[in-house]
Design a protein around this motif. Structure first.
Motif: not given
Length: 129
Positions: A48-50, A44-46, A41-42
């Motif tokens: 998606m949010t950049k 993936f979050w990185l 998840a981490i």
């Protein structure tokens, strides 16, 4: 002769593998599963949010990938330092070499695909601006 057969049967029953420790416990599987979710998840979050540069994100994802591999090796494949677990220095070195080749090769391919497969219209727009 019958005592030898009885002793062999009793010896086999004595060495059964019902202790569960060599095959993992339910709590060990849950810990591994939850760590795998977090370690997926981490990154993936990185992406998606950049929140940082692309290079920093790539290095962070590689670090999380290595952590993910270690979690799978420990919690699901039950590899440890004991000889009974089948873990040896050669297996560790082989794993490190294969992981290094896979990670660096993947990054190399993704970098060159991004660089060489850019559409002509986007290249023209970059040159104009």
């Amino acid at each position: 002769m019958s005592t030898e057969l009885h002793h062999g049967a009793g010896d086999h029953a004595h060495h059964s593998h019902d202790d569960g420790e060599a095959h993992g416990s339910r709590s060990g599987y849950w810990i591994g599963f939850l760590l795998s979710i977090v370690l997926t998840a981490i990154p993936f979050w990185l992406v998606m949010t950049k929140p940082m540069s692309d290079q920093a994100i790539a290095l962070t994802i590689m670090a999380f990938a290595v952590a993910q591999i270690l979690v799978h090796m420990i919690f699901f494949l039950h590899m440890n330092r004991s000889a009974e677990g089948g873990w040896s220095l050669m297996a560790l070195l082989f794993t490190i070499v294969i992981v290094g080749i896979a990670l660096s090769g993947s990054l190399w391919v993704m970098y060159h695909m991004n660089t060489n497969m850019m559409p002509a219209t986007v290249q023209a727009m970059d040159q104009m601006g």
